[in-house]
Design an enzyme around this catalytic site. Structure first.
Site, PDB file in Angstrom:
ATOM      1  CE  LYS A 279      -3.997  -1.859   2.501  1.00 41.91           C
ATOM      2  NZ  LYS A 279      -5.017  -1.598   1.470  1.00 41.91           N
ATOM      3  NE  ARG A 353     -11.007  -9.700  -2.260  1.00 38.75           N
ATOM      4  CZ  ARG A 353     -11.323  -8.790  -3.176  1.00 38.75           C
ATOM      5  NH1 ARG A 353     -11.614  -9.171  -4.407  1.00 38.75           N
ATOM      6  NH2 ARG A 353     -11.357  -7.515  -2.853  1.00 38.75           N
TER       7      ARG A 353
HETATM    8  N1  BES Z   1      -8.256  -3.773   4.228  1.00 34.45           N
HETATM    9  C1  BES Z   1      -8.371  -3.357   2.888  1.00 34.45           C
HETATM   10  C2  BES Z   1      -9.658  -2.581   2.625  1.00 34.45           C
HETATM   11  C3  BES Z   1      -9.682  -1.156   3.081  1.00 34.45           C
HETATM   12  C4  BES Z   1      -8.924  -0.203   2.469  1.00 34.45           C
HETATM   13  C5  BES Z   1     -10.527  -0.788   4.102  1.00 34.45           C
HETATM   14  C6  BES Z   1      -9.001   1.112   2.875  1.00 34.45           C
HETATM   15  C7  BES Z   1     -10.617   0.525   4.499  1.00 34.45           C
HETATM   16  C8  BES Z   1      -9.841   1.478   3.890  1.00 34.45           C
HETATM   17  C9  BES Z   1      -8.368  -4.573   1.954  1.00 34.45           C
HETATM   18  O1  BES Z   1      -7.580  -5.625   2.368  1.00 34.45           O
HETATM   19  C10 BES Z   1      -7.825  -4.096   0.667  1.00 34.45           C
HETATM   20  O2  BES Z   1      -6.691  -3.721   0.627  1.00 34.45           O
HETATM   21  N2  BES Z   1      -8.654  -4.126  -0.377  1.00 34.45           N
HETATM   22  C11 BES Z   1      -8.253  -3.670  -1.660  1.00 34.45           C
HETATM   23  C12 BES Z   1      -8.828  -4.628  -2.667  1.00 34.45           C
HETATM   24  C13 BES Z   1      -8.315  -4.401  -4.059  1.00 34.45           C
HETATM   25  C14 BES Z   1      -6.841  -4.763  -4.124  1.00 34.45           C
HETATM   26  C15 BES Z   1      -9.127  -5.242  -5.004  1.00 34.45           C
HETATM   27  C16 BES Z   1      -8.819  -2.269  -1.856  1.00 34.45           C
HETATM   28  O3  BES Z   1      -9.941  -2.008  -1.396  1.00 34.45           O
HETATM   29  O4  BES Z   1      -8.128  -1.443  -2.419  1.00 34.45           O
HETATM   30 MN    MN Z   2      -5.564  -5.401   1.773  1.00 38.96          MN
END
Ligand code: BES
Ligand code: MN
Ligand code: ZN
Length: 498
Positions: A279, A353
């Site tokens: 990230k 997931r």
């Molecule tokens: N934990 C995150 C989701 C999230 C991100 C919650 C920001 C709250 C704020 C999850 O694991 C994630 O990183 N999801 C990705 C999925 C994508 C790679 C398809 C996302 O939401 O960017």
């Molecule tokens: Mn994630």
């Protein structure tokens, strides 16, 4: 915070503060009128001086008034009387408690609970008042070297009409404090930093529940057992982390032995760096909240144990870190899930997931009547719904309605998103049964569609709490949601199954 009820006349009630309301157009509530009368006009004087006018959420703190036993009177604006509904009632309660936080009052009685609030019973008003008050006085200061000034307010009373149904009042007080305890558990866990709130820490919380409550038994599965169960997707997420993964299984037995349980399955990523699909730095600290689904399961188990409901519930938490390293899973890796289906991991940041799919498959061992998973699953859900509603996905209309209704009753609302078959097509892969990500559009739903592939023949719903589980910015912190919704769902479930 302790809650109690009282039907005494306001002028004669011994308390540190009497909270009374005033509607727009300077209309005093009956209880405010009674205090005004005893004190020979303490409140009307304030009105004449222009200090208070009844605007919703406005407050005026008065000191000791003559012939009134209370040490203080807190006037709270309730807005237009005709429009005084649950949202307004909650807002007024919150305004009152915020003022009391800054005073030396150790206890208070709210007379707002015997106002007429559109379509509510005394039970509802106690529940809403208590939920708002306990959430308002919550502080997380266990890691400050000098704790913040302690708020003194620790007892809150709710005024009830003389003819109020006492058993409903007692039920309201009991349910409210059980749920408040669960919400506080979830907030504490969410707020703890990721070097403290590790998978092992979450497992210890699960074990502590079993120690504190006779009806709860807890089992912890470590890496070796995850391997034995063939949880290749779960293991792929923890592959880069030094912290040990844990699958935490908390079993609450309040029903008969043969009763099929409700299963609650929580995402417990104690830190989500994204893994190799790292990230960007801004706000990455907030990914300590990526275990709020897990926290809501532990919190709800706590509420449930306090409530002592006559049902069986199994809480399953999949907990690990998502970290990059030389042993971490690569984009392109293909893993076999516990269900036997294979997944091409195109983005290691779509890890929630991957742990949930194996936890959902594992939940089948309990032959659950209903399965609800709770996860801070997608940024896309935050874009879709913001912070006010959690995202709900299911193909079961009846289950959807009970969850939505529970959310409304608890003031912890959800909104349903469509989970129609087209969304699953996004997940196609040339190399495995399917991929772990689709495109950006509809990202909350493709995540739901991924989980759906593991829930055939289960009565299942998915709650995406990425927007509702915590707040960022100045008010940064866990909200404890959706413990309110889930606890209410279980209360309703128990009352429908006797
Ligand atoms: N934990 C995150 C989701 C999230 C991100 C919650 C920001 C709250 C704020 C999850 O694991 C994630 O990183 N999801 C990705 C999925 C994508 C790679 C398809 C996302 O939401 O960017
Ligand atoms: Mn994630
Ligand atoms: Zn995540």
């Amino acid at each position: 915070m302790k809650f109690f009820a009282s039907s005494a006349a306001p002028a004669r009630q011994q308390t540190d503060c009497a909270i009374v309301g005033i509607y727009k157009a300077r209309r005093l509530t009956d209880d405010a009128k009674a205090l005004d009368k005893s004190s020979r006009g303490a409140i009307t004087t304030a009105i004449k001086n222009g200090d208070v006018d009844g605007k919703l959420g406005a407050t005026l703190l008065l000191g000791k008034a003559p012939n009134v036993s209370s040490k203080r009177i807190l006037l709270v604006g309730l807005g237009t009387q005709r429009d005084f509904g649950v949202a307004e009632y909650r807002k007024a309660c919150e305004a009152a408690i915020s003022v009391l936080r800054g005073t030396g009052a150790r206890n208070a009685i709210s007379y707002l609970s015997r106002e007429k609030v559109n379509d509510t019973s005394i039970y509802d008003r106690i529940r809403h008042g208590a939920a708002v008050a306990s959430s308002c006085i919550y502080r997380f200061d266990e890691l400050k070297s000098k704790p913040d000034r302690k708020f003194r307010l620790s007892k809150l009373g709710f005024a009830t009409a003389a003819d109020a149904d006492e058993s409903e009042v007692e039920r309201g007080l009991g349910d409210a404090s059980a749920i408040a305890a669960g919400v506080a558990v979830a907030r504490d866990l969410g707020n703890r930093p990721p070097n403290v709130c590790t998978p092992t820490h979450l497992a210890e919380q699960g074990k502590a529940l079993a120690k504190d409550y006779e009806k709860v038994t807890t089992k912890i599965l470590g890496r070796a057992e995850l391997k034995k169960h063939g949880m290749g997707a779960f293991l792929s997420v923890t592959a880069g982390a030094a912290e040990e993964p844990k699958l935490i299984v908390m079993h609450y037995k309040g029903g008969a032995d043969g009763d099929a349980p409700v299963a609650l399955v929580g995402k417990g990523i104690t830190f989500d760096s994204g893994g190799i699909s790292l990230k960007p730095p801004p706000n990455m600290d907030e990914m300590k909240f990526d275990m709020c689904g897990a926290a809501s399961v532990v919190g709800t188990m706590r509420s449930l144990a306090e409530l002592g409901l006559p049902i069986n519930v199994v809480g399953i938490v999949a907990a690990c870190e998502n970290m990059p390293s030389g042993t971490a899973t690569r984009p392109g890796d293909i893993v076999e899930t516990m269900s036997g289906q294979t997944v091409e991991i195109l983005n290691t940041d779509a890890e929630g997931r991957l742990i949930l799919c194996d936890a959902l498959t594992y939940s089948r061992e309990f032959n659950p009547a209903v399965v609800v998973d709770i996860a801070t699953l997608t940024g896309a859900c935050v874009i879709a719904l913001g912070a006010h509603h959690s995202g709900l996905m299911t193909t079961d209309d009846e289950l959807a309605d009970s969850l939505l209704d529970a959310g409304r009753k608890a003031g912890d609302v959800a909104w349903r998103l469509p989970l129609t078959p087209e969304y699953a097509e996004e997940l196609s892969s040339n190399f495995a049964d399917f991929a772990n990500v689709g495109g950006k559009p509809g990202g909350a739903i493709t995540a739901g569609a991924f989980l759906q592939k593991f829930t055939s023949k289960l009565r299942w719903a998915h709650l995406d709490i990425a927007g509702s589980a915590w707040k960022g910015g100045k008010e940064k912190g866990a909200t404890g949601r959706p413990v309110g919704l889930l606890s209410q769902f279980l209360i309703d479930y128990a009352s429908n199954s006797d």
